[in-house]
Motif scaffolding. Structure first.
Motif, PDB file in Angstrom:
ATOM      1  N   PRO A 110      -0.288  -2.168 -14.652  1.00 57.53           N
ATOM      2  CA  PRO A 110      -0.176  -1.867 -13.221  1.00 57.53           C
ATOM      3  C   PRO A 110      -0.714  -2.989 -12.337  1.00 57.53           C
ATOM      4  O   PRO A 110      -0.272  -3.155 -11.200  1.00 57.53           O
ATOM      5  CB  PRO A 110      -0.990  -0.585 -13.041  1.00 57.53           C
ATOM      6  CG  PRO A 110      -1.869  -0.501 -14.217  1.00 57.53           C
ATOM      7  CD  PRO A 110      -1.201  -1.255 -15.325  1.00 57.53           C
ATOM      8  N   ALA A 111      -1.617  -3.778 -12.857  1.00 58.16           N
ATOM      9  CA  ALA A 111      -2.227  -4.847 -12.059  1.00 58.16           C
ATOM     10  C   ALA A 111      -1.331  -6.072 -11.940  1.00 58.16           C
ATOM     11  O   ALA A 111      -1.328  -6.740 -10.904  1.00 58.16           O
ATOM     12  CB  ALA A 111      -3.575  -5.250 -12.667  1.00 58.16           C
ATOM     13  N   LEU A 112      -0.559  -6.388 -12.969  1.00 54.98           N
ATOM     14  CA  LEU A 112       0.141  -7.669 -12.989  1.00 54.98           C
ATOM     15  C   LEU A 112       1.660  -7.593 -13.173  1.00 54.98           C
ATOM     16  O   LEU A 112       2.319  -8.630 -13.189  1.00 54.98           O
ATOM     17  CB  LEU A 112      -0.458  -8.559 -14.089  1.00 54.98           C
ATOM     18  CG  LEU A 112      -1.919  -8.956 -13.882  1.00 54.98           C
ATOM     19  CD1 LEU A 112      -2.442  -9.704 -15.108  1.00 54.98           C
ATOM     20  CD2 LEU A 112      -2.075  -9.798 -12.636  1.00 54.98           C
ATOM     21  N   SER A 113       2.228  -6.403 -13.300  1.00 57.87           N
ATOM     22  CA  SER A 113       3.676  -6.308 -13.527  1.00 57.87           C
ATOM     23  C   SER A 113       4.486  -6.964 -12.418  1.00 57.87           C
ATOM     24  O   SER A 113       5.476  -7.649 -12.691  1.00 57.87           O
ATOM     25  CB  SER A 113       4.100  -4.845 -13.687  1.00 57.87           C
ATOM     26  OG  SER A 113       3.638  -4.336 -14.916  1.00 57.87           O
ATOM     27  N   VAL A 166      -0.656   4.634 -11.801  1.00 57.94           N
ATOM     28  CA  VAL A 166      -1.879   3.890 -11.489  1.00 57.94           C
ATOM     29  C   VAL A 166      -1.636   2.962 -10.299  1.00 57.94           C
ATOM     30  O   VAL A 166      -2.482   2.861  -9.398  1.00 57.94           O
ATOM     31  CB  VAL A 166      -2.420   3.132 -12.721  1.00 57.94           C
ATOM     32  CG1 VAL A 166      -3.592   2.237 -12.341  1.00 57.94           C
ATOM     33  CG2 VAL A 166      -2.836   4.117 -13.804  1.00 57.94           C
ATOM     34  N   SER A 167      -0.471   2.326 -10.251  1.00 54.59           N
ATOM     35  CA  SER A 167      -0.139   1.482  -9.095  1.00 54.59           C
ATOM     36  C   SER A 167      -0.123   2.311  -7.815  1.00 54.59           C
ATOM     37  O   SER A 167      -0.683   1.905  -6.791  1.00 54.59           O
ATOM     38  CB  SER A 167       1.228   0.815  -9.286  1.00 54.59           C
ATOM     39  OG  SER A 167       1.200  -0.059 -10.381  1.00 54.59           O
ATOM     40  N   ALA A 168       0.512   3.478  -7.858  1.00 52.18           N
ATOM     41  CA  ALA A 168       0.570   4.350  -6.681  1.00 52.18           C
ATOM     42  C   ALA A 168      -0.817   4.853  -6.292  1.00 52.18           C
ATOM     43  O   ALA A 168      -1.175   4.844  -5.114  1.00 52.18           O
ATOM     44  CB  ALA A 168       1.509   5.528  -6.945  1.00 52.18           C
ATOM     45  N   ALA A 169      -1.605   5.257  -7.280  1.00 51.87           N
ATOM     46  CA  ALA A 169      -2.950   5.765  -6.998  1.00 51.87           C
ATOM     47  C   ALA A 169      -3.831   4.691  -6.359  1.00 51.87           C
ATOM     48  O   ALA A 169      -4.640   4.985  -5.475  1.00 51.87           O
ATOM     49  CB  ALA A 169      -3.601   6.296  -8.277  1.00 51.87           C
ATOM     50  N   ARG A 170      -3.656   3.447  -6.775  1.00 49.35           N
ATOM     51  CA  ARG A 170      -4.432   2.351  -6.180  1.00 49.35           C
ATOM     52  C   ARG A 170      -4.030   2.098  -4.733  1.00 49.35           C
ATOM     53  O   ARG A 170      -4.827   1.593  -3.947  1.00 49.35           O
ATOM     54  CB  ARG A 170      -4.285   1.081  -7.013  1.00 49.35           C
ATOM     55  CG  ARG A 170      -5.051   1.149  -8.303  1.00 49.35           C
ATOM     56  CD  ARG A 170      -4.922  -0.099  -9.130  1.00 49.35           C
ATOM     57  NE  ARG A 170      -5.737   0.042 -10.338  1.00 49.35           N
ATOM     58  CZ  ARG A 170      -5.566  -0.653 -11.440  1.00 49.35           C
ATOM     59  NH1 ARG A 170      -4.607  -1.568 -11.503  1.00 49.35           N
ATOM     60  NH2 ARG A 170      -6.343  -0.461 -12.484  1.00 49.35           N
ATOM     61  N   ALA A 171      -2.814   2.442  -4.381  1.00 49.93           N
ATOM     62  CA  ALA A 171      -2.332   2.229  -3.011  1.00 49.93           C
ATOM     63  C   ALA A 171      -2.644   3.404  -2.085  1.00 49.93           C
ATOM     64  O   ALA A 171      -2.516   3.265  -0.864  1.00 49.93           O
ATOM     65  CB  ALA A 171      -0.821   1.976  -3.035  1.00 49.93           C
ATOM     66  N   MET A 172      -3.052   4.523  -2.626  1.00 49.32           N
ATOM     67  CA  MET A 172      -3.324   5.716  -1.817  1.00 49.32           C
ATOM     68  C   MET A 172      -4.541   5.507  -0.930  1.00 49.32           C
ATOM     69  O   MET A 172      -5.496   4.840  -1.311  1.00 49.32           O
ATOM     70  CB  MET A 172      -3.567   6.938  -2.713  1.00 49.32           C
ATOM     71  CG  MET A 172      -2.396   7.336  -3.549  1.00 49.32           C
ATOM     72  SD  MET A 172      -1.164   8.125  -2.510  1.00 49.32           S
ATOM     73  CE  MET A 172       0.083   8.471  -3.714  1.00 49.32           C
ATOM     74  N   SER A 173      -4.482   6.103   0.250  1.00 48.18           N
ATOM     75  CA  SER A 173      -5.571   5.932   1.224  1.00 48.18           C
ATOM     76  C   SER A 173      -6.718   6.911   1.013  1.00 48.18           C
ATOM     77  O   SER A 173      -7.781   6.744   1.592  1.00 48.18           O
ATOM     78  CB  SER A 173      -5.030   6.092   2.655  1.00 48.18           C
ATOM     79  OG  SER A 173      -4.551   7.419   2.853  1.00 48.18           O
ATOM     80  N   ASN A 174      -6.503   7.937   0.194  1.00 41.76           N
ATOM     81  CA  ASN A 174      -7.613   8.882  -0.015  1.00 41.76           C
ATOM     82  C   ASN A 174      -7.690   9.337  -1.463  1.00 41.76           C
ATOM     83  O   ASN A 174      -6.699   9.300  -2.203  1.00 41.76           O
ATOM     84  CB  ASN A 174      -7.496  10.088   0.938  1.00 41.76           C
ATOM     85  CG  ASN A 174      -6.244  10.902   0.690  1.00 41.76           C
ATOM     86  OD1 ASN A 174      -6.103  11.527  -0.356  1.00 41.76           O
ATOM     87  ND2 ASN A 174      -5.324  10.892   1.647  1.00 41.76           N
ATOM     88  N   GLN A 175      -8.858   9.761  -1.833  1.00 42.80           N
ATOM     89  CA  GLN A 175      -9.177  10.158  -3.210  1.00 42.80           C
ATOM     90  C   GLN A 175      -8.322  11.335  -3.662  1.00 42.80           C
ATOM     91  O   GLN A 175      -7.835  11.345  -4.791  1.00 42.80           O
ATOM     92  CB  GLN A 175     -10.667  10.520  -3.275  1.00 42.80           C
ATOM     93  CG  GLN A 175     -11.170  10.923  -4.621  1.00 42.80           C
ATOM     94  CD  GLN A 175     -11.641   9.757  -5.444  1.00 42.80           C
ATOM     95  OE1 GLN A 175     -11.560   8.603  -5.038  1.00 42.80           O
ATOM     96  NE2 GLN A 175     -12.122  10.043  -6.616  1.00 42.80           N
TER      97      GLN A 175
END
Length: 189
Positions: free
Chosen positions: A107-110, A161-170
């Motif tokens: 998810p970090a480097l794709s 994981v990519s989407a979760a990292r972009a989310m604005s809230n927990q």
């Protein structure tokens, strides 16, 4: 002064490890060779004595990091299936979301790999295919069904994981990761 015979190999391994963390955290275009060398505690000259360019480091990071620790698991199919479940529980977690520098490279480097050279994309493709094969070995179904399930799991891993990292809230991030974990577990069983 003479260095131990394995000094160069240890230095290179340290550069790959530090480079992997820095690339995961900042992205390929977010850090230069000087930053990668600094993260590894070496000079830019030492970096270039081990890697002809930044893409060569990215390629080695992919070849050595993608899919760990699951691909190294051994044992019976049931034991490896249990290891896959344990890995998925860690993978689809807030801790993983919040720790890109120590998390999975997918998810970090794709996105960076998609823009990289043909050689880097080939290394990524080979490593993903290897991971898919390892997952397919432990899920249920005939050969084609196991491969489909393994690819579904990979897609869930990268996307959620990519989407979760972009989310604005927990709460939103936890929702994405929770549903992805449930879907991955359903593919495993």
């Amino acid at each position: 002064m003479r260095y131990p015979p394995d000094q160069k190999a240890k230095a290179r391994a340290a550069m790959v490890e530090a480079g992997a963390k820095a690339l995961r955290r900042k992205g390929f275009n977010g850090i230069g060779v000087d930053g990668l060398a600094s993260a590894a505690g070496v000079t830019s000259g030492a970096f270039y004595s081990n890697f002809p360019n930044k893409e060569a480091l990215l390629q080695e990071v992919i070849e050595t990091s993608l899919g760990e620790p699951f691909v190294a698991s051994q044992g019976t199919v049931l034991e490896r299936r249990q290891k896959l479940k344990e890995w998925m529980a860690l993978y689809f977690s807030v801790d993983h979301r919040d720790s890109p520098d120590t998390g999975c490279v997918m998810p970090a480097l794709s996105v960076d790999v998609a823009r990289a050279s043909h050689d880097v994309r080939v290394a990524y493709t080979e490593r993903i295919n290897f991971l898919v094969a390892k997952i397919a070995e432990v899920v249920e179904g005939d050969t084609r069904e196991r491969e489909r399930k393994a690819w579904n799991i990979i897609a869930l891993m990268i996307g959620s994981v990519s989407a979760a990292r972009a989310m604005s809230n927990q709460q939103s991030a936890e929702t994405v990761l929770g549903f992805a974990l449930a879907s991955a577990m359903a593919q495993i069983e």
